[in-house]
Write an enzyme that holds these catalytic residues in place. Structure first.
Site, PDB file in Angstrom:
ATOM      1  N   LYS A  16      48.347  37.915  68.930  1.00  0.00           N
ATOM      2  CA  LYS A  16      47.187  38.606  68.354  1.00  0.00           C
ATOM      3  C   LYS A  16      46.731  39.666  69.351  1.00  0.00           C
ATOM      4  CE  LYS A  16      45.057  37.273  64.743  1.00  0.00           C
ATOM      5  NZ  LYS A  16      45.789  37.339  63.464  1.00  0.00           N
ATOM      6  N   THR A  61      49.486  33.634  65.028  1.00  0.00           N
ATOM      7  CA  THR A  61      48.640  34.581  65.770  1.00  0.00           C
ATOM      8  C   THR A  61      47.170  34.215  65.552  1.00  0.00           C
ATOM      9  OG1 THR A  61      48.458  36.275  64.040  1.00  0.00           O
ATOM     10  CG2 THR A  61      50.399  36.389  65.461  1.00  0.00           C
ATOM     11  N   ASP A  62      46.879  33.663  64.397  1.00  0.00           N
ATOM     12  CA  ASP A  62      45.504  33.216  64.131  1.00  0.00           C
ATOM     13  C   ASP A  62      45.095  32.100  65.089  1.00  0.00           C
ATOM     14  OD1 ASP A  62      43.228  33.609  62.219  1.00  0.00           O
ATOM     15  OD2 ASP A  62      43.522  31.437  62.002  1.00  0.00           O
ATOM     16  N   PHE A 161      44.334  74.143  97.130  1.00  0.00           N
ATOM     17  CA  PHE A 161      45.735  74.073  96.688  1.00  0.00           C
ATOM     18  C   PHE A 161      46.403  75.384  97.081  1.00  0.00           C
ATOM     19  CE2 PHE A 161      49.041  74.134  93.236  1.00  0.00           C
ATOM     20  CZ  PHE A 161      49.743  73.020  93.689  1.00  0.00           C
ATOM     21  N   ASN A 251      44.419  66.042  86.543  1.00  0.00           N
ATOM     22  CA  ASN A 251      43.709  66.996  87.384  1.00  0.00           C
ATOM     23  C   ASN A 251      42.810  67.802  86.442  1.00  0.00           C
ATOM     24  OD1 ASN A 251      42.835  68.711  89.347  1.00  0.00           O
ATOM     25  ND2 ASN A 251      44.840  69.641  89.774  1.00  0.00           N
TER      26      ASN A 251
HETATM   27  O1  LIG Z   1      46.317  69.168  93.128  1.00  0.00           O
HETATM   28  C1  LIG Z   1      47.093  69.884  92.471  1.00  0.00           C
HETATM   29  N1  LIG Z   1      48.382  69.480  92.301  1.00  0.00           N
HETATM   30  C2  LIG Z   1      49.288  70.205  91.583  1.00  0.00           C
HETATM   31  O2  LIG Z   1      50.487  69.813  91.453  1.00  0.00           O
HETATM   32  C3  LIG Z   1      48.820  71.393  91.002  1.00  0.00           C
HETATM   33  N2  LIG Z   1      49.414  72.336  90.220  1.00  0.00           N
HETATM   34  C4  LIG Z   1      48.470  73.252  89.906  1.00  0.00           C
HETATM   35  O3  LIG Z   1      48.654  74.269  89.163  1.00  0.00           O
HETATM   36  N3  LIG Z   1      47.282  72.929  90.499  1.00  0.00           N
HETATM   37  C5  LIG Z   1      47.486  71.785  91.189  1.00  0.00           C
HETATM   38  N4  LIG Z   1      46.635  71.010  91.914  1.00  0.00           N
END
Ligand SMILES: O=c1[nH]c(=O)c2[nH]c(=O)[nH]c2[nH]1
Length: 304
Positions: A16, A61-62, A161, A251
């Site tokens: 269930k 399952t009940d 980044f 992200n």
């Molecule tokens: O922290 C990040 N990782 C990625 O792999 C990535 N790729 C991206 O375009 N921005 C980011 N930022």
């Protein structure tokens, strides 16, 4: 090669799914509430049911659903302990049930603050993360995987980044100061030798959640990938009973809005929070001597 016409039954499990159980403990006027969504799936010898229509082995399952409610009468304690009880019950009660998979989501309720104090019996659903637990049993081997999802975190600086390869399709500007935001989904697997009866899963959960949050804050983030690893490493360093931890984290991009058409500058203050597309960063952090446990992870979607 000749084709075999012998058709046989492969892997199977049944039970269930998503039994919503709410347990109120009302020993005193100050009530406690536990709120779970439980799935029970049995594995074993169910050949006759599939091949001959013979249900002699089919624990309904009940019945599985009813067992979940009946067991809740004695209290839940922790999602992991509750699932372990269910696994023990079904595997010891029916000799052809050799294992199974039991899964839960746990929803947390806070007491409502009313007239300056926490109310005894009125609650507000906690807007933060959902706790998850899975117990997989195969004969005498029991795997316990705890986790959480939808733990939304953000930091307004200490993230950048840069240094990624540029090709003809690369437009992203490098940045050394951006917003980093994600919804943490993490699942951690306890070592198979864990003393499950002697483990306080609630304490372990709170501790690991705090370490994940601290790990998110601590270092400058060169990428979400690095922050993910920092978070996992903190958990494994502090918890020898955890063998590995898997993450799946979007992200959640925050793009600086161009305010120059309005004659305004924008020194990293006004952002467009995009909901899609999002980067999707997934990884496992483990000890270098961790024995892989694919059987424990099978059925858990969305992690690598
Ligand atoms: O922290 C990040 N990782 C990625 O792999 C990535 N790729 C991206 O375009 N921005 C980011 N930022």
């Amino acid at each position: 090669m000749t084709m075999s016409n012998n058709i046989v039954l492969g892997d199977n499990q049944y039970g269930k799914a998503e039994v919503r159980v709410v347990k109120v403990t009302r020993d005193t006027d100050r009530h406690q509430i536990e709120d779970l969504n439980v799935t029970s799936q049995l594995r074993g010898d169910f050949q006759a049911a599939h091949l001959q229509g013979d249900n002699a082995h089919v624990v309904a399952t009940d019945t599985q659903k009813n067992t979940i409610y009946a067991f809740a009468r004695d209290g839940i304690g922790s999602p992991e302990a509750f699932l372990l009880r269910l696994s023990e019950h079904f595997t010891s009660g029916f000799e052809w049930v050799t294992g199974g998979r039991w899964e839960a989501e746990a929803y947390t309720w806070d007491r409502i603050q009313a007239h300056g104090s926490e109310h005894d019996h009125s609650f507000v659903r906690k807007g933060q993360e959902v706790r998850t637990a899975v117990v997989v049993r195969e004969g005498n081997t029991t795997h316990v995987i705890s986790g959480l999802k939808d733990l939304t975190v953000l930091k307004t600086t200490q993230s950048g980044f840069v240094g990624y390869p540029r090709d003809r399709y690369t437009t992203l500007p490098e940045t050394t100061d951006r917003i980093l935001a994600t919804d943490v989904s993490a699942r951690w697997r306890y070592s198979t030798g864990l003393d499950v009866a002697g483990t306080d899963f609630n304490k372990s959960y709170e501790d690991i959640k705090a370490l994940l949050l601290e790990g998110f804050t601590e270092n400058y983030s060169h990428a979400l990938q690095q922050t993910l690893f920092d978070m996992g490493k903190k958990v494994l360093e502090a918890h020898s009973e955890v063998d590995e931890i898997k993450f799946s984290m979007p992200n959640k991009h925050h793009f600086l809005v161009d305010l120059s058409p309005f004659g305004l500058d924008n020194p990293n203050e006004v952002f467009f929070a995009a909901d899609r597309p999002y980067g999707l960063i997934e990884a496992t952090v483990q000890r270098d001597n961790t024995t892989p446990a694919p059987a424990a992870w099978s059925g858990i979607a969305g992690f690598c």
